[in-house]
Scaffold this motif. Structure first.
Motif, mmCIF file in Angstrom:
data_model
loop_
_atom_site.group_PDB
_atom_site.id
_atom_site.type_symbol
_atom_site.label_atom_id
_atom_site.label_comp_id
_atom_site.label_asym_id
_atom_site.label_seq_id
_atom_site.Cartn_x
_atom_site.Cartn_y
_atom_site.Cartn_z
ATOM 1 N N ALA A 61 -9.647 -2.281 -2.177
ATOM 2 C CA ALA A 61 -9.706 -1.332 -3.294
ATOM 3 C C ALA A 61 -11.018 -1.510 -4.068
ATOM 4 C CB ALA A 61 -8.512 -1.527 -4.216
ATOM 5 N N PHE A 62 -11.409 -2.752 -4.279
ATOM 6 C CA PHE A 62 -12.678 -3.005 -4.966
ATOM 7 C C PHE A 62 -13.862 -2.702 -4.049
ATOM 8 C CE2 PHE A 62 -10.045 -5.754 -7.736
ATOM 9 C CZ PHE A 62 -10.379 -5.162 -8.937
ATOM 10 N N HIS A 63 -13.788 -3.165 -2.819
ATOM 11 C CA HIS A 63 -14.902 -2.977 -1.893
ATOM 12 C C HIS A 63 -15.159 -1.502 -1.606
ATOM 13 C CE1 HIS A 63 -16.944 -2.718 2.002
ATOM 14 N NE2 HIS A 63 -17.592 -3.791 1.565
ATOM 15 N N GLN A 64 -14.102 -0.752 -1.360
ATOM 16 C CA GLN A 64 -14.237 0.658 -1.010
ATOM 17 C C GLN A 64 -14.302 1.560 -2.246
ATOM 18 O OE1 GLN A 64 -15.016 -0.210 2.203
ATOM 19 N NE2 GLN A 64 -14.059 1.688 2.871
ATOM 20 N N ARG A 65 -14.153 0.939 -3.427
ATOM 21 C CA ARG A 65 -14.229 1.656 -4.714
ATOM 22 C C ARG A 65 -13.189 2.767 -4.812
ATOM 23 N NH1 ARG A 65 -20.580 1.485 -3.958
ATOM 24 N NH2 ARG A 65 -21.014 -0.440 -5.089
ATOM 25 N N TRP A 66 -11.937 2.368 -4.499
ATOM 26 C CA TRP A 66 -10.842 3.317 -4.631
ATOM 27 C C TRP A 66 -10.499 3.500 -6.103
ATOM 28 C CZ3 TRP A 66 -7.192 0.401 -0.773
ATOM 29 C CH2 TRP A 66 -7.648 0.590 0.533
ATOM 30 N N HIS A 67 -9.968 4.685 -6.425
ATOM 31 C CA HIS A 67 -9.426 4.921 -7.762
ATOM 32 C C HIS A 67 -8.148 4.104 -7.919
ATOM 33 C CE1 HIS A 67 -12.252 8.108 -8.672
ATOM 34 N NE2 HIS A 67 -12.007 8.621 -7.471
ATOM 35 N N ALA A 68 -7.774 3.853 -9.157
ATOM 36 C CA ALA A 68 -6.594 3.019 -9.433
ATOM 37 C C ALA A 68 -5.339 3.572 -8.760
ATOM 38 C CB ALA A 68 -6.386 2.890 -10.938
ATOM 39 N N GLY A 69 -5.164 4.887 -8.755
ATOM 40 C CA GLY A 69 -3.980 5.485 -8.145
ATOM 41 C C GLY A 69 -3.890 5.199 -6.654
ATOM 42 N N VAL A 70 -5.014 5.258 -5.975
ATOM 43 C CA VAL A 70 -5.047 4.963 -4.541
ATOM 44 C C VAL A 70 -4.710 3.495 -4.319
ATOM 45 C CG1 VAL A 70 -6.537 4.841 -2.494
ATOM 46 C CG2 VAL A 70 -6.709 6.799 -4.048
ATOM 47 N N ALA A 71 -5.304 2.621 -5.120
ATOM 48 C CA ALA A 71 -5.049 1.182 -4.985
ATOM 49 C C ALA A 71 -3.577 0.856 -5.228
ATOM 50 C CB ALA A 71 -5.935 0.403 -5.950
ATOM 51 N N ILE A 72 -3.007 1.404 -6.281
ATOM 52 C CA ILE A 72 -1.606 1.132 -6.618
ATOM 53 C C ILE A 72 -0.684 1.663 -5.524
ATOM 54 C CG2 ILE A 72 0.244 1.727 -8.237
ATOM 55 C CD1 ILE A 72 -1.975 1.593 -10.460
ATOM 56 N N THR A 73 -0.952 2.862 -5.037
ATOM 57 C CA THR A 73 -0.139 3.437 -3.962
ATOM 58 C C THR A 73 -0.209 2.573 -2.702
ATOM 59 O OG1 THR A 73 -0.491 5.664 -4.821
ATOM 60 C CG2 THR A 73 0.225 5.489 -2.520
ATOM 61 N N THR A 74 -1.398 2.116 -2.389
ATOM 62 C CA THR A 74 -1.585 1.286 -1.197
ATOM 63 C C THR A 74 -0.832 -0.036 -1.324
ATOM 64 O OG1 THR A 74 -3.744 2.295 -0.823
ATOM 65 C CG2 THR A 74 -3.308 0.190 0.276
ATOM 66 N N ILE A 75 -0.959 -0.683 -2.456
ATOM 67 C CA ILE A 75 -0.269 -1.957 -2.675
ATOM 68 C C ILE A 75 1.238 -1.744 -2.676
ATOM 69 C CG2 ILE A 75 0.092 -3.838 -4.322
ATOM 70 C CD1 ILE A 75 -2.920 -3.313 -5.157
ATOM 71 N N ALA A 76 1.691 -0.690 -3.347
ATOM 72 C CA ALA A 76 3.125 -0.410 -3.437
ATOM 73 C C ALA A 76 3.735 -0.051 -2.091
ATOM 74 C CB ALA A 76 3.377 0.718 -4.440
ATOM 75 N N SER A 77 2.916 0.383 -1.142
ATOM 76 C CA SER A 77 3.457 0.751 0.170
ATOM 77 C C SER A 77 4.103 -0.439 0.875
ATOM 78 C CB SER A 77 2.374 1.361 1.064
ATOM 79 O OG SER A 77 1.447 0.376 1.491
ATOM 80 N N ALA A 78 3.740 -1.649 0.492
ATOM 81 C CA ALA A 78 4.339 -2.840 1.116
ATOM 82 C C ALA A 78 5.783 -3.056 0.677
ATOM 83 C CB ALA A 78 3.514 -4.074 0.783
ATOM 84 N N ILE A 79 6.182 -2.442 -0.420
ATOM 85 C CA ILE A 79 7.533 -2.626 -0.949
ATOM 86 C C ILE A 79 8.559 -1.861 -0.110
ATOM 87 C CG2 ILE A 79 9.010 -2.236 -2.971
ATOM 88 C CD1 ILE A 79 6.432 -2.636 -4.671
#
Length: 153
Positions: A61-79
């Motif tokens: 998320a930091f490296h690719q400079r994703w927006h917060a929404g993309v980062a949160i969605t990506t992390i939450a996908s593991a749930i």
């Protein structure tokens, strides 16, 4: 093996889905009378890979400079069981996993920030970065083990 951010993310997304299968299989096995130790083992493996996936998602998320929404969605996908696979496909198709590791400074003004210089320093020393992330995962994993399993024992 992890020459690109996309490759690293794909490996962790697939590993997360595989460990969901392991955990769900252990829960079913316990329900039919097999030892509960299988859930402890499967849950431990799944938990470690879950944290590894989350750490990788934060790194990318930091490296690719994703927006917060993309980062949160990506992390939450593991749930959600198996949701890391569609998340990886979505990120790939939307171009959010494109490119190589940013190892050199470009004309982009964001590359001159202290954060990006630090990121490049670590990317030039992948073993240091891997050990740092591994230590963070082990610390979080240990704390979670002390707290206990979800839902109690």
């Amino acid at each position: 093996m992890f020459r690109s951010p996309a490759r690293l993310f794909r490996v962790l997304a697939i590993a997360e889905a595989i460990t969901w299968t392991l955990l769900i299989s252990a829960l079913i096995a316990r329900a039919v009378g097999l030892p509960a130790t299988l859930v402890t083992i499967g849950g431990g493996i799944h938990g470690f890979v879950f944290l590894s996936y989350g750490a990788t998602a934060v790194l990318l998320a930091f490296h690719q400079r994703w927006h917060a929404g993309v980062a949160i969605t990506t992390i939450a996908s593991a749930i959600v069981p198996y949701a890391t696979i569609p998340a990886e496909i979505w990120l790939h198709r939307s171009g959010r996993l494109e490119g190589e590791w940013r190892l050199t400074e470009t004309d982009d003004p964001r590359d001159r920030t202290w954060y990006d210089r630090t990121m490049r320093w670590f990317l030039h020393r992948p073993w240091v970065l891997a050990v740092l992330i591994l230590v963070a995962i082990v610390v979080i994993f240990s704390i979670l083990l002390i707290i206990g399993p979800p839902g109690g024992k």
